[in-house]
Design an enzyme around this catalytic site. Structure first.
Site, PDB file in Angstrom:
ATOM      1  N   GLU A 157     -94.604 114.601  36.188  1.00  0.00           N
ATOM      2  CA  GLU A 157     -94.546 115.812  35.353  1.00  0.00           C
ATOM      3  C   GLU A 157     -95.872 116.117  34.656  1.00  0.00           C
ATOM      4  O   GLU A 157     -95.923 116.317  33.444  1.00  0.00           O
ATOM      5  CB  GLU A 157     -93.400 115.687  34.339  1.00  0.00           C
ATOM      6  CG  GLU A 157     -92.071 115.501  35.047  1.00  0.00           C
ATOM      7  CD  GLU A 157     -90.892 115.281  34.106  1.00  0.00           C
ATOM      8  OE1 GLU A 157     -91.086 115.255  32.886  1.00  0.00           O
ATOM      9  OE2 GLU A 157     -89.763 115.113  34.616  1.00  0.00           O
ATOM     10  N   ASN A 217     -94.880 113.284  41.205  1.00  0.00           N
ATOM     11  CA  ASN A 217     -93.512 113.801  41.104  1.00  0.00           C
ATOM     12  C   ASN A 217     -93.476 114.900  40.041  1.00  0.00           C
ATOM     13  O   ASN A 217     -94.082 114.752  38.974  1.00  0.00           O
ATOM     14  CB  ASN A 217     -92.621 112.613  40.662  1.00  0.00           C
ATOM     15  CG  ASN A 217     -91.148 112.868  40.779  1.00  0.00           C
ATOM     16  OD1 ASN A 217     -90.685 113.373  41.801  1.00  0.00           O
ATOM     17  ND2 ASN A 217     -90.392 112.510  39.746  1.00  0.00           N
ATOM     18  N   HIS A 257     -84.245 119.663  40.188  1.00  0.00           N
ATOM     19  CA  HIS A 257     -83.163 119.901  39.218  1.00  0.00           C
ATOM     20  C   HIS A 257     -82.923 121.409  39.223  1.00  0.00           C
ATOM     21  O   HIS A 257     -83.492 122.146  38.417  1.00  0.00           O
ATOM     22  CB  HIS A 257     -83.575 119.433  37.814  1.00  0.00           C
ATOM     23  CG  HIS A 257     -83.735 117.952  37.696  1.00  0.00           C
ATOM     24  ND1 HIS A 257     -82.676 117.090  37.803  1.00  0.00           N
ATOM     25  CD2 HIS A 257     -84.827 117.179  37.468  1.00  0.00           C
ATOM     26  CE1 HIS A 257     -83.107 115.841  37.648  1.00  0.00           C
ATOM     27  NE2 HIS A 257     -84.405 115.870  37.448  1.00  0.00           N
ATOM     28  N   GLU A 288     -84.852 114.004  42.589  1.00  0.00           N
ATOM     29  CA  GLU A 288     -83.922 113.944  41.452  1.00  0.00           C
ATOM     30  C   GLU A 288     -82.883 115.058  41.581  1.00  0.00           C
ATOM     31  O   GLU A 288     -82.545 115.737  40.605  1.00  0.00           O
ATOM     32  CB  GLU A 288     -84.691 114.069  40.125  1.00  0.00           C
ATOM     33  CG  GLU A 288     -85.781 113.023  39.979  1.00  0.00           C
ATOM     34  CD  GLU A 288     -86.499 113.055  38.629  1.00  0.00           C
ATOM     35  OE1 GLU A 288     -86.018 113.739  37.690  1.00  0.00           O
ATOM     36  OE2 GLU A 288     -87.544 112.391  38.511  1.00  0.00           O
ATOM     37  N   ASP A 290     -80.115 117.603  41.569  1.00  0.00           N
ATOM     38  CA  ASP A 290     -78.816 118.030  41.056  1.00  0.00           C
ATOM     39  C   ASP A 290     -78.823 119.553  41.047  1.00  0.00           C
ATOM     40  O   ASP A 290     -79.880 120.173  40.957  1.00  0.00           O
ATOM     41  CB  ASP A 290     -78.450 117.424  39.686  1.00  0.00           C
ATOM     42  CG  ASP A 290     -79.533 117.515  38.632  1.00  0.00           C
ATOM     43  OD1 ASP A 290     -80.326 118.473  38.645  1.00  0.00           O
ATOM     44  OD2 ASP A 290     -79.591 116.623  37.766  1.00  0.00           O
TER      45      ASP A 290
HETATM   46  O1  9MR Z   1     -81.655 111.117  33.387  1.00  0.00           O
HETATM   47  C1  9MR Z   1     -82.580 110.594  32.457  1.00  0.00           C
HETATM   48  C2  9MR Z   1     -81.937 110.508  31.086  1.00  0.00           C
HETATM   49  O2  9MR Z   1     -80.900 109.542  31.085  1.00  0.00           O
HETATM   50  C3  9MR Z   1     -82.988 110.139  30.048  1.00  0.00           C
HETATM   51  O3  9MR Z   1     -82.406 110.213  28.751  1.00  0.00           O
HETATM   52  C4  9MR Z   1     -84.168 111.079  30.142  1.00  0.00           C
HETATM   53  C5  9MR Z   1     -85.284 110.666  29.228  1.00  0.00           C
HETATM   54  O4  9MR Z   1     -85.903 109.476  29.622  1.00  0.00           O
HETATM   55  O5  9MR Z   1     -84.701 111.075  31.470  1.00  0.00           O
HETATM   56  C6  9MR Z   1     -83.779 111.505  32.425  1.00  0.00           C
HETATM   57  O6  9MR Z   1     -84.432 111.485  33.688  1.00  0.00           O
HETATM   58  C7  9MR Z   1     -85.500 112.406  33.852  1.00  0.00           C
HETATM   59  C8  9MR Z   1     -86.512 111.785  34.785  1.00  0.00           C
HETATM   60  O7  9MR Z   1     -86.925 110.533  34.291  1.00  0.00           O
HETATM   61  C9  9MR Z   1     -87.709 112.680  34.984  1.00  0.00           C
HETATM   62  N1  9MR Z   1     -87.315 113.994  35.424  1.00  0.00           N
HETATM   63  C10 9MR Z   1     -86.276 114.632  34.642  1.00  0.00           C
HETATM   64  C11 9MR Z   1     -85.063 113.715  34.521  1.00  0.00           C
HETATM   65  C12 9MR Z   1     -83.940 114.415  33.791  1.00  0.00           C
HETATM   66  O8  9MR Z   1     -84.319 114.705  32.482  1.00  0.00           O
END
Ligand code: 9MR
Length: 504
Positions: A157, A217, A257, A288, A290
């Site tokens: 990101e 990513n 997402h 990732e 969804d």
């Molecule tokens: O799904 C993850 C959630 O449980 C955490 O609270 C959050 C913060 O660390 O991260 C979520 O995963 C993220 C991923 O690491 C990076 N891309 C976005 C994902 C969804 O927010």
């Protein structure tokens, strides 16, 4: 929810005929020349047959049997993030959750994607750290799990929101410097956290002889365009990064997402965007996935199951799209539970398949499509190629040693392999000796039972036993001491490959 039930009922009418379609409609399957095979009944088996992995984000408290049954790749949803495992000096701590996940993956024959090394968010004790400390952490994390991690998200990101195409104005990207003021960080005198982190990661991988591949990513980078046909500047910026740092970056993750945000919708040019990254020679993954199931405000397609189908098809149609990962098992346990974006309902190990699940399984069972996809012409990159970057503080990575002694003329080839139960991706690096070459061919012999299903950046003769690869129009000329790569995917097991390179 009602719309979900409606979809499930609607799908129930087409799910069975779809299996028949697979048998009679040879044109839609890559197995068209082979005898029709029975459809696979799990996502992992269907994906393996098509030559890609199908994975899931997981946590140690949710390692139910479904994880190993349905999926053949695992991404720790939170347990490898810096806020879990990094100390302020770049050391490791609290790795037990990550260890549990890696062990679980290994005992279930699943690939692991490490997630993630350099990220502005969830940085924990690394927040505000220098590049030197980030480099220490990168080395420690990669070395802890070594080749047990098939893919690492090295940088996550890095680009800001709202389709600006700019890097984030947040640590660690605030360390960047555009020395000559030309608007990018790609020049030799510039400082770029992305470049320096990848250089470090590549050094660690090469020094350890690891097969781990290094990925960048991001989200909202999936289409060539966003809502309304506006160019996707974030995707273009990611493309420029990969193009400029191709020697360090092996793979690109589209988080995917998908939701109603104008920059997060599914566009018809998803496949064309995957293809343009693939054409750079990197693997592409949907990392990732969804998909919002909000049908009352749905501007992304004709329902969740069909949207899933579209995304899976776009990946299947590009040979270098080698894996898809969904961001969790079930809606209720998702980070975005209100959008019901996943393939299962239920929880705590008791899960029910949604229509989206059946759509994905059906699409995977159709296999890869050998016919060219409808595609939008690739967007011209906004930044012209620049001189390969030189990091003033870090020596460039060394070329991996060839398998045969480096002669003064001709070429050598090395192969690196990522395997899962029933399938593999091989990347072959062709290196010219002390003189330039204008064409090459590589021969290798696959073990019995292994068959090549897809090839990129090379022409191929044969698909099992002794297989011959040769350059395509754009990668035959290799300067003295330089390298080019091609790849192929297959089913079965491919160990002990010994490539033999001949210069044309
Ligand atoms: O799904 C993850 C959630 O449980 C955490 O609270 C959050 C913060 O660390 O991260 C979520 O995963 C993220 C991923 O690491 C990076 N891309 C976005 C994902 C969804 O927010």
């Amino acid at each position: 929810m009602t719309s979900d039930l409606r979809q499930r009922h609607k799908f129930a009418r087409i799910a069975v005929p779809a299996a028949v379609l697979l048998l009679v409609g040879g044109a839609v399957t890559v197995q068209s020349s082979a005898p029709a095979a029975a459809a696979e009944t799990t996502l992992r088996a269907a994906a393996a047959k098509a030559g890609l992995f199908f994975g899931v984000a997981a946590s140690p408290n949710r390692l139910y049997s479904i994880v190993g049954q349905e999926f053949n790749q695992l991404t720790p949803e939170n347990d490898m993030k810096p806020d879990r495992i990094a100390t302020s000096s770049g050391g490791l701590q609290n790795t037990s959750g990550a260890d549990t996940l890696v062990n679980h993956a290994q005992s279930n024959n699943m690939l692991v994607r490490g997630h993630t090394l350099v990220w502005h968010s969830q940085a924990g004790a690394l927040q505000g750290a220098s590049q030197a400390t980030l480099n220490t952490f990168i080395g420690n994390a990669i070395n802890r799990w070594g080749s047990r991690i098939a893919y690492w998200d090295v940088v996550n990101e890095a680009l800001e929101d709202n389709n600006t195409g700019r890097r984030r104005n947040q640590w660690p990207h605030t360390m960047n410097r555009d020395a000559n003021g030309d608007g990018d960080y790609f020049d030799a005198g510039d400082t770029d956290v992305i470049r320096d982190s990848f250089i470090r990661a590549k050094q660690v991988v090469q020094a350890g002889g690891l097969t781990t591949k290094l990925c960048i990513n991001d989200y909202d980078v999936e289409g060539l365009t966003v809502q309304g046909g506006t160019p996707n500047r974030k995707a273009d910026a990611l493309y420029d990064i990969v193009r400029n740092y191709r020697q360090y970056i092996d793979c690109v993750g589209f988080q995917a997402h998908f939701n109603d945000n104008p920059n997060s919708i599914i566009t018809d040019d998803l496949q064309a965007n995957i293809q343009r990254f693939a054409d750079l020679g990197v693997e592409v993954h949907i990392t990732e996935l969804d998909i919002d199931d909000d049908l009352s405000n749905n501007d992304i397609g004709t329902g969740q199951a069909e949207n899933y189908r579209k995304v899976v098809r776009a990946c299947l149609n590009v040979a270098q799209c080698t894996g898809i990962t969904v961001w969790g098992i079930s809606d209720s346990e998702s980070w975005r539970s209100s959008e019901r974006g996943l393939l299962f309902t239920g929880g705590n190990g008791s899960y029910q398949k949604k229509s989206a699940y059946h759509a994905v399984l059906d699409e995977l069972n159709k296999g890869r499509n050998s016919t060219p996809p409808p595609s939008t012409p690739p967007v011209t990159p906004s930044v012209s190629p620049s001189t390969p970057p030189v990091n003033p503080t870090t020596p460039p990575p060394t070329t991996p040693p060839p398998t045969t002694p480096n002669p003064t003329t001709g070429c050598s080839a090395t192969v690196s392999l990522n395997s899962w139960t029933g399938g593999f991706v091989a990347t072959v690096r062709v290196t010219a000796a002390a003189a330039p070459i204008s064409g090459w061919s590589v021969q290798l012999t696959l073990p019995s039972g292994a068959t090549v299903t897809n090839t990129w950046n090379a022409n191929r003769t044969g698909s099992s036993g002794t297989v011959q690869f040769s350059n395509v129009s754009y990668n035959g000329s290799v300067s003295a001491g330089q390298s080019t790569e091609f790849g192929f995917q297959g089913v079965g097991t491919a160990t002990g490959l010994t490539p033999v390179c001949t210069a044309a």
